[in-house]
Design an enzyme around this catalytic site. Structure first.
Site, PDB file in Angstrom:
ATOM      1  NE  ARG A 272       3.450  -2.458   9.536  1.00  0.00           N
ATOM      2  CZ  ARG A 272       3.765  -3.545   8.814  1.00  0.00           C
ATOM      3  NH1 ARG A 272       4.994  -3.677   8.331  1.00  0.00           N
ATOM      4  NH2 ARG A 272       2.861  -4.462   8.548  1.00  0.00           N
TER       5      ARG A 272
ATOM      6  CD  GLU B 296       6.080   1.898   4.435  1.00  0.00           C
ATOM      7  OE1 GLU B 296       5.320   1.121   3.835  1.00  0.00           O
ATOM      8  OE2 GLU B 296       6.893   1.527   5.273  1.00  0.00           O
TER       9      GLU B 296
ATOM     10  CG  HIS C 263       7.121  -2.047   3.385  1.00  0.00           C
ATOM     11  ND1 HIS C 263       6.216  -1.466   4.239  1.00  0.00           N
ATOM     12  CD2 HIS C 263       7.180  -3.351   3.743  1.00  0.00           C
ATOM     13  CE1 HIS C 263       5.739  -2.386   5.074  1.00  0.00           C
ATOM     14  NE2 HIS C 263       6.313  -3.535   4.786  1.00  0.00           N
TER      15      HIS C 263
END
Ligand code: 8YV
Length: 322
Positions: free
Chosen positions: A240, A269, A287
């Site tokens: 993360r 993000e 991601h």
């Protein structure tokens, strides 16, 4: 009329196809004081947000069905208090996420993105070869931050590259870690446990972040850790973004105090710090660690299985123990 179900993210198409048979799906934006009391299930994903403010609007919520292994956006304490079940998709994405960590290690060290560009830009054919030498991966030292399921799968792969293994994990003893890895590898690997993250970084060529984004882990990879990793070191983050102090990361890269970074996740993000976009010593992916056809099918199957269990009153497949 079908019952309503709430989503706070875009749904995976396989999940959507199942859900649409039994429910009318509404987004958080479509939630009103009138329809909120009908909601018993919230569909989310690993980065979806379910803070207390949202849960407070859903008095009859019983299940949060998460298309992902991460649940850091969900207010778990509140779910526990209200007896809301949270189901995730553990296990099925471990291999893919670990594979992507290795892909980042290799892509960075062997300059895959720059090399690809050198070919497609015509520079190679024209004889304007500007690519310098990469760095050897085999035999290097990897430091793994968080030796859970994914961290161990990273260790397993790195062992295949003859890398020496070290880790930092507050919740795992050296003996248990060695036993777990021995069970996976068939041999007992050389494995060092560090109590101090800075020391781990100082003794690593690659620092791979695999930890969960619990509140105490926010900003864990700070300037001191990054500086200890040093000008020959590479940070890999497939966990993360919030685990890394992004401002510090940009700073140490700009100052040449860190060799480079391979990043699949970011703090905000889909926004990526602008400075990273023009750096040659970073590899950035959007991601995608669990984004393969096979894994997304398995994740969908767990999400559907848990929703089916809710509808039929049978045991959930993968409920968290809160
Ligand atoms: C997904 C993830 O990309 O599992 C997680 O926690 O972050 C990823 O697998 C995410 O759930 C979006 O679908």
């Amino acid at each position: 009329m079908k019952p309503l179900i709430l989503r706070n993210v875009k749904l995976n198409p396989i999940v959507a196809e199942y859900v649409n048979q039994f429910y009318d799906v509404i987004s958080v934006e479509e939630l009103t004081a009138e329809n909120a009391h009908q909601i018993e299930v919230l569909l989310t994903n690993g980065t979806g947000q379910a803070p207390k403010e949202l849960l407070d609007r859903l008095p009859n919520l019983k299940l949060i069905d998460d298309f992902g292994v991460g649940f850091d956006g969900v207010d778990i304490a509140e779910c526990k208090r209200r007896n809301i079940t949270v189901c995730t998709t553990p296990g099925v994405l471990t291999d893919d996420v670990a594979d992507l960590a290795l892909a980042h290690i290799l892509a960075f060290s062997r300059q895959m993105c720059l090399a690809h560009h050198e070919v497609v830009s015509g520079a190679w054919a024209a004889g304007h070869k500007s690519l310098g030498l990469g760095r050897k991966v085999s035999g290097k030292r990897v430091g793994i931050v968080g030796l859970g399921r994914i961290g161990k799968a990273v260790a397993q792969r790195c062992h295949g590259f003859n890398m020496s293994l070290a880790f930092y994990d507050r919740y795992l003893s050296a003996d248990k870690a060695a036993a777990d890895l021995k069970a996976m590898l068939g041999v007992e690997p050389e494995l060092t446990r560090y109590d101090d993250l800075v020391e781990l970084a100082r003794n690593s060529d690659y620092l791979v972040v695999c930890a969960a984004a619990t509140p105490e882990n926010h900003g864990l990879i700070n300037e001191e850790v990054l500086t200890a990793l040093g000008p020959q070191g590479t940070l890999i983050n497939i966990a993360r973004g919030v685990l890394v102090d992004e401002a510090a990361l940009v700073k140490v890269l700009q100052e040449g105090k860190l060799g480079g970074a391979g990043l699949d996740v970011f703090a905000h993000e889909p926004n990526v710090p602008a400075a990273l976009l023009t750096m040659k010593n970073v590899v950035l992916t959007p991601h995608i660690a669990s984004a393969t056809v096979e894994t997304r099918e398995q994740m969908a199957s767990l999400v559907i299985g848990n929703l089916k269990a809710f509808r039929e009153g049978t045991p959930y497949l993968t409920a968290l123990t809160l």
